[in-house]
Design an enzyme around this catalytic site. Sequence first.
Site, PDB file in Angstrom:
ATOM      1  N   GLY A 199       0.868  -1.176   0.000  1.00  0.00           N
ATOM      2  CA  GLY A 199       0.000   0.000   0.000  1.00  0.00           C
ATOM      3  C   GLY A 199       0.900   1.220   0.000  1.00  0.00           C
ATOM      4  CB  CYS A 200       1.957   3.518  -1.683  1.00  0.00           C
ATOM      5  SG  CYS A 200       2.812   2.004  -2.006  1.00  0.00           S
TER       6      CYS A 200
END
Lengths: 360, 499
Positions: free
Chosen positions: A12-13
């Site tokens: 994720g980011c």
Amino acid sequence: MLREGEVRIPSGCAISGIFHKKGGNINGSDIIKSISVMHDRSNGLGGGFAGYGIYPEYKNYYAFHVFYDDKASKAACELFLEDHFDIVNLSRIPTKKIDKIRNEPLIWRYFVAPLPTKLASRQLDEREYVAQCVINVNSKINGAYIFSSGKNMGIFKAVGFPEDVGEFYMLDNYEGYCWTGHGRYPTNTPGWWGGAHPFGILDYSVVHNGEISSYDANRRYIESYGYKCNLLTDTEVISYIIDFLNRRQRLSFQDIASIIAAPFWSTISKLDEKLQQKLIYFRNNYASLLITGPFSILVGSEGKLMALNDRLKLRSMIVAENDEMAYVASEECAIRILEPQINRLYAPRGGEAVVFSLEE
Amino acid sequence: MEYLLNEYEVERDDYRCIRCGVCARQCANGVHSLNEVTKRMEADNSQCVNCHRCVSLCPSGALKIVKNRHTFRDNANWSRDNITEIYKQAATGGVLLSSMGNPKDYPGYFDRMLINASQVTNPSIDPLREPMETKTFLGKKITDIVRDSEGRIVYKSKPGLELSVPIMFSAMSYGSISYNAHESLARASRDLGIYYNTGEGGLHKDFYQYGANTIVQVASGRFGVHKDYLEAGAAIEIKMGQGAKPGIGGHLPGAKIIKDISETRMIPEGSDAISPAPHHDIYSIEDLRQLVYSLKEATNYKKPVIVKIAAVHNVAAIASGVARSGADIIAIDGYRGGTGAAPTRIRDNVGIPIELALASVDERLRQEGIREEVSIVVGGSIRSSADIVKAIALGADAVYIATSALIALGCHLCRNCQMGKCNWGIATQDPELVKRLNPNIGYKRLVNLITAWKHEIEEMMGGMGINSIEALKGNRFMLRGIGLNQKELDILGIKHAGE
């Protein structure tokens, strides 16, 4: 534990991008400020930035940023570079020792131009020649990794939180018309700098938040066309798809968006006949380049920035515009920290590409 | 003296039996009869093929067919089949014939692969609430965009097929199966937005109306092939081989060549229709290219040409040759594929599993950079929607089903099609038997089956976070092997479960 590229690691980011429509300079510290407010969207296992217009004095040369594991890999890579390019400048990339960034590889920068005789004998267009050389180094020379290879642009990345990565590379010393930034939240410890974002090939750079479910379908398609996906990351395969469609097939970013985040058939059936014909053509012929699963990406290229969500919009992404400036980020706070006064703020729909280009 | 023991026995509950005689009237093999003296129903077990027709129609539930428990002395090497087949051949001097697919206990790879699902890092997609796309196109893809003199893209694709769901009905000739079976397949295809395949028996004049959903086949016997026939279909298939009997041609006994079939096939009534083993104008790959282009020329380059091959040992190299021969679609038929009649030894011992053939062909074409030159359609025992998901994840563009379609029409897999006495009205030309298959019901059952499978495919795709079948194609990360050795995993191009 297996290194990135030997195992696929989902993440994720946070992403953020800034674009000056009139080509004015933006200091690198701005993008650090923006990405740092989304600190909790990363977990310290990867951060990075891409800056455009940062090397005006070398703007006609390809700027290669390279990670080396050791001196042997550096020697091997330099031998290859000397054999294929005219190197006009080489140096370590300036960095600052900071507590939070450790175990750095050797980080070098080369400004190069293809050797004209070599280029002629390979019967390739210049950019294809450079792309092939980069893919060659990255897949064949152990311990050497060219992570940035465009003209008048550069990628800076490391294992760490993005704000620390920015400080490490001293980005406040760079000015450019476009910046993108990335904070990574992988589900595993990659421990390797090459796996951080942005990912780049030539002047294309991609930062990405998401985990695409079409990965192996996309990878196996693009590898048929000479690309080698060494990292097993979404960002890498998306970058190659963009390079293939934009540079090799000469499709616009808008057309690329209608291939990789194609409208649903139910939507297409409601459009006028001409548009239908075009979209059916794209979906039929580039079926294997459809990307499914959540993503929000920022694609930088010379003079352009594209923001795009997956077709269901399974990741947050918001766009803001003022007269001269455009901002894109995973969260609104990352824009407000730079510019509290916004003329236009909107969340693009899934599959709706927002493209900013330098005004003439 | 007859050495054969009966394979099955009819068990009749005499208390339940009401002597209505429906079993006797329904059994084309003449198993059941009324003993006028005892007024009891009797059975000639030697004629029973275990097709369940009598069981299904018995109004009082008095019947069941059981495997004959009478046995040979235990022997791990000499099975009952080995022994009885020798008795048959010693008595007749003939080649053994069988029908439908290879029933032997070889490993099945579909049953040794597991499908992925999303957890936490990306969301699964709910097909009840979000669009889920199963539409796909078959045919050559344009990978280098064509532009006109002013640089505008020419939005014109190459000839192909559009499928609402990546499933087609595989080739079964009119002759091997009945008029009503063909009508059911044709009508279901039109309703579903997919295609059925004429097989090598030509196209009955009544079915030209379904041409837009028909694939017309050209096989080595060239039965029923003429200009109107080629033009009637949406695609033309050259049959080079068949999974059930690689290396030999089709054989339809003269008894099945009734008037309608003789007209459709363009051969005399009552004559055997024996297709040559090879096409006698194709002794090599360059000859295939000529036939592909002859057919394209004959139909004005408007229709895709499919080349169907059986999965044999060097299938990847053969497929690569076919892909370079101008074919738009390659159909590969695995060794489990069905047939109306095949020599038993060939059906049971020749060819390879479709899963392995598909994986090697797809990978080989990608390595050679010609995967987009052809679509790949696979058949040869696709038994469920899960098999389809696995086949597409391995790299197929679509699947061909035939046995599953016949089962939907009532086939009970008794594997005696070659006798022409199909009690379910499918593999027979006896008008009394053909009547038993009502095409109004048959087509609906086929539509139901494909609709149900489509829903299941959507559920599995949604679980993986994939909302278009195109993103599943060749997506081998979505598969894991279970109980497979490293060599098998390497050929399939997948990791083992847990990796």
